[in-house]
Write a protein that holds these residues in place. Structure first.
Motif, PDB file in Angstrom:
ATOM      1  N   GLY A   1       0.858  -1.088   0.035  1.00  0.00           N
ATOM      2  CA  GLY A   1       0.124   0.033   0.024  1.00  0.00           C
ATOM      3  C   GLY A   1       0.859   1.227  -0.178  1.00  0.00           C
ATOM      4  O   GLY A   1       1.955   1.102  -0.422  1.00  0.00           O
ATOM      5  N   GLY A   2       0.318   2.361   0.579  1.00  0.00           N
ATOM      6  CA  GLY A   2       1.054   3.673   0.542  1.00  0.00           C
ATOM      7  C   GLY A   2       1.158   4.602  -0.649  1.00  0.00           C
ATOM      8  O   GLY A   2       0.084   4.242  -1.442  1.00  0.00           O
ATOM      9  N   ARG A   3       1.880   5.558  -0.536  1.00  0.00           N
ATOM     10  CA  ARG A   3       1.844   6.690  -1.589  1.00  0.00           C
ATOM     11  C   ARG A   3       2.060   5.970  -3.050  1.00  0.00           C
ATOM     12  O   ARG A   3       1.185   6.329  -3.974  1.00  0.00           O
ATOM     13  CB  ARG A   3       2.981   7.546  -1.541  1.00  0.00           C
ATOM     14  CG  ARG A   3       2.705   8.781  -2.446  1.00  0.00           C
ATOM     15  CD  ARG A   3       3.795   9.827  -2.062  1.00  0.00           C
ATOM     16  NE  ARG A   3       3.316  10.846  -1.089  1.00  0.00           N
ATOM     17  CZ  ARG A   3       3.829  10.974  -0.071  1.00  0.00           C
ATOM     18  NH1 ARG A   3       5.200  10.259   0.348  1.00  0.00           N
ATOM     19  NH2 ARG A   3       3.338  11.686   0.986  1.00  0.00           N
ATOM     20  N   PRO A   4       2.919   4.852  -3.266  1.00  0.00           N
ATOM     21  CA  PRO A   4       3.004   4.625  -4.689  1.00  0.00           C
ATOM     22  C   PRO A   4       1.932   3.930  -5.416  1.00  0.00           C
ATOM     23  O   PRO A   4       1.373   4.393  -6.713  1.00  0.00           O
ATOM     24  CB  PRO A   4       4.504   3.329  -4.417  1.00  0.00           C
ATOM     25  CG  PRO A   4       5.184   3.589  -3.278  1.00  0.00           C
ATOM     26  CD  PRO A   4       3.862   4.249  -2.388  1.00  0.00           C
TER      27      PRO A   4
ATOM     28  N   ALA B   1      -1.418   4.414  -4.303  1.00  0.00           N
ATOM     29  CA  ALA B   1      -2.217   5.542  -4.383  1.00  0.00           C
ATOM     30  C   ALA B   1      -1.988   6.346  -5.567  1.00  0.00           C
ATOM     31  O   ALA B   1      -3.078   6.855  -6.303  1.00  0.00           O
ATOM     32  CB  ALA B   1      -2.268   6.419  -3.125  1.00  0.00           C
TER      33      ALA B   1
ATOM     34  N   ARG C   1      -3.262   4.501  -8.786  1.00  0.00           N
ATOM     35  CA  ARG C   1      -4.660   4.673  -8.861  1.00  0.00           C
ATOM     36  C   ARG C   1      -5.029   5.727  -9.567  1.00  0.00           C
ATOM     37  O   ARG C   1      -5.873   6.127 -10.417  1.00  0.00           O
ATOM     38  CB  ARG C   1      -5.302   4.088  -7.592  1.00  0.00           C
ATOM     39  CG  ARG C   1      -5.167   2.475  -7.175  1.00  0.00           C
ATOM     40  CD  ARG C   1      -6.097   2.448  -6.206  1.00  0.00           C
ATOM     41  NE  ARG C   1      -5.847   2.985  -5.033  1.00  0.00           N
ATOM     42  CZ  ARG C   1      -4.894   2.198  -4.015  1.00  0.00           C
ATOM     43  NH1 ARG C   1      -4.345   0.917  -4.213  1.00  0.00           N
ATOM     44  NH2 ARG C   1      -4.652   2.889  -2.913  1.00  0.00           N
TER      45      ARG C   1
END
Lengths: 245, 284
Positions: free
Chosen positions: B47-50, B52, B55
């Motif tokens: 998960g996390g910023r990468p 997000a 997407r």
């Protein structure tokens, strides 16, 4: 003459090894400088990955030393998966055993913090539990309550002032470290991992909660240095609790 | 044969290798940019910023997933854990394209983070075809296979690279990713003709073209040794080779790759504009 990938691999990692027979230039002659392109690509790309992963360790030991040490590390511990964002997980142990660094006892813990920050950055996204939900638990049920802890949450404990050392090397105007044992917790509310100063008793309690122990079990062996209210307040404020049950 | 029916195709427009530092620039003014390519391995966290960011980008642009770590040319079995991670990424992202390299990078459970070369023989052809079939069956998609940059040759090779790639497309149904910088680098290093390589290349199988910069060195005999660094602007002879290729192939999705010493966005935007002009030249 067949060049096996085993022979190729050995020669890639050992600059002193002969280039495998059967590797040629366009005129059919031996091609050692051409083979060196691969040797260089592999060493540089893995060193770069380690530099990106351990900026504070690098600052502490110096750029030149880190580069030389990375050359030793990458040959002893080549990556085991193509996920370069997690490369370097043996660095704490390596620093603790590597002759030139083993006298710096804080380095392995600093490397553990840097690994934890990376794991937190890539950890699963979670929805934090309502920070007020714990107050709804009846006082006599509190010690049998369990908390589900977000996967980004990690602790590191050391005999050295690791929080102060980390801050002194990542933030301007951070105070000078004073020799004392310190523990830290890494959390991720939103996208950027945060580091918090805790103490060893809090770290032990948080690790017990992560294993699924109840608040009672997680605090059973704690001494007076554990302030459970502070620990729970920090966990909840940082969105590190995803479920109270 | 596996094929794409439910995802968008890559448009025959310029694309760029996505770097997180350009997120705002791309979202604010993408100009002629038509699509983005990501390195699969950078988006295999939980998960996390990468993820997000990816997407969000995928809502705006067709995405090409470009793997750099599958080791399709490896002697050993494919890493099924890694193949599973690729399958997962392709499943949730549903990208417009999925590609990998004719190279190896893993041996004996050790990953070298580089695209290492293999000889072209009947034996390696059979092995690579088996791996491509396994990838396409597992990921559930047709893949594109990229031609490598060569710095050296194997005395044992019995096939040309173009014959090797053509045979792979016929055996597996895979498509090809033609990197014209790699063609120029290899031809210079191995003293062959880049135009002759393009003439021999199965252009009908090409689903995407890569463009990147290279470094210049010499070997111990004083012969030129070009190194595929992805750290500079595309040189004029490579743009000329692109024009030569597009004149034969017709319009294709074109990617600007810049992975080291990554510049500010305006420098990449200039390269994207130049790729756009190369496409306009053959469609006008």
């Amino acid at each position: 003459m067949t060049v096996s990938q085993a022979a190729f691999k050995t020669a890639i990692l050992d600059p002193a090894a002969a280039v495998p027979t059967g590797i040629v230039n366009p005129d059919g002659a031996a091609a050692s400088k051409r083979f060196d392109v691969y040797r260089n690509n592999v060493a540089v790309s893995l060193s770069d990955a380690l530099e990106a992963a351990f900026p504070v360790v690098r600052k502490l030991v110096g750029d030149e030393f880190f580069r030389a040490m990375a050359g030793v590390y990458l040959r002893k511990h080549p990556p085991k998966t193509p996920l370069m964002m997690f490369y370097g997980d043996a660095m704490p142990q390596f620093l603790g055993r590597f002759e030139p660094t083993k006298k710096f006892g804080y380095l392995p813990a600093i490397a553990r913090i840097e690994l934890a920050m990376r794991h937190a950055y890539h950890a699963k996204d979670v929805t934090p539990a309502d920070a007020n939900a714990l107050t709804a638990v009846a006082p006599d049920a509190l010690m049998s309550t369990k908390l589900k802890i977000a996967p980004a949450t990690q602790t590191v404990t050391s005999d050295f002032p690791i929080h102060a050392i980390y801050l002194a090397n990542t933030q301007a105007d951070a105070p000078k470290p004073v020799m004392q044992p310190e523990a830290v917790m890494i959390t991720r509310a939103g996208f950027d991992p945060q580091i918090h100063l805790i103490n060893a008793a809090a770290a032990s309690c948080i690790e017990a909660l992560k294993k699924g122990q109840s608040l009672g079990q997680a605090t059973a062996t704690a001494d007076t240095t554990l302030d459970l209210g502070v620990v729970l307040g920090l966990l909840l404020a940082q969105g590190a609790v995803t479920e109270i049950y | 044969m596996l094929d794409a029916t439910t995802h968008p195709a890559l448009p025959a427009r310029p694309g760029v290798g996505y770097k997180a530092q350009h997120y705002s620039d791309i979202m604010e003014d993408s100009g002629p940019l038509g699509w983005l390519e990501i390195h699969a391995e950078n988006y295999m966290g939980d998960g996390g910023r990468p993820l997000a960011q990816l997407r969000h980008l995928a809502e705006r642009f067709p995405i090409s997933v470009h793997g750099v770590g599958l080791s399709i040319g490896g002697e050993g079995n494919l890493d099924t854990d890694h193949l599973g991670r690729l399958k997962h990424l392709v499943s949730w992202l549903n990208p417009a394209s999925f590609s990998e390299h004719l190279a190896w990078s893993t041996h004996d459970s050790h990953f070298f983070n580089d695209l290492l070369p293999l000889p072209y023989t009947a034996k390696t052809l059979s092995r690579v075809a088996t791996h491509i079939n396994q990838v396409q069956d597992t990921v559930g998609r047709r893949m594109l296979l990229e031609n490598p940059s060569s710095y050296l040759a194997f005395a044992e090779s019995t096939m040309s690279e173009t014959d090797f790639l053509r045979e792979l497309t016929q055996r597996t149904g895979c498509g090809l990713l033609l990197d014209v910088n790699n063609v120029f680098v290899s031809a210079t290093n191995l003293k062959t003709s880049p135009q002759a390589y393009i003439d021999d290349f199965p252009l009908e199988a090409v689903g995407e073209i890569h463009l990147g910069g290279h470094d210049e060195d010499e070997d111990e005999t004083g012969a030129p040794l070009l190194i595929d660094s992805h750290g500079k602007a595309v040189v004029d002879p490579v743009w000329a080779l692109l024009d030569y290729t597009l004149a034969k192939s017709g319009p294709k999705p074109l990617l600007i790759e810049w992975d080291t010493d990554v510049p500010e966005w305006p420098v990449l935007a200039d390269e994207i504009s130049r790729a756009d002009r190369a496409l306009a030249l053959i469609t006008s």
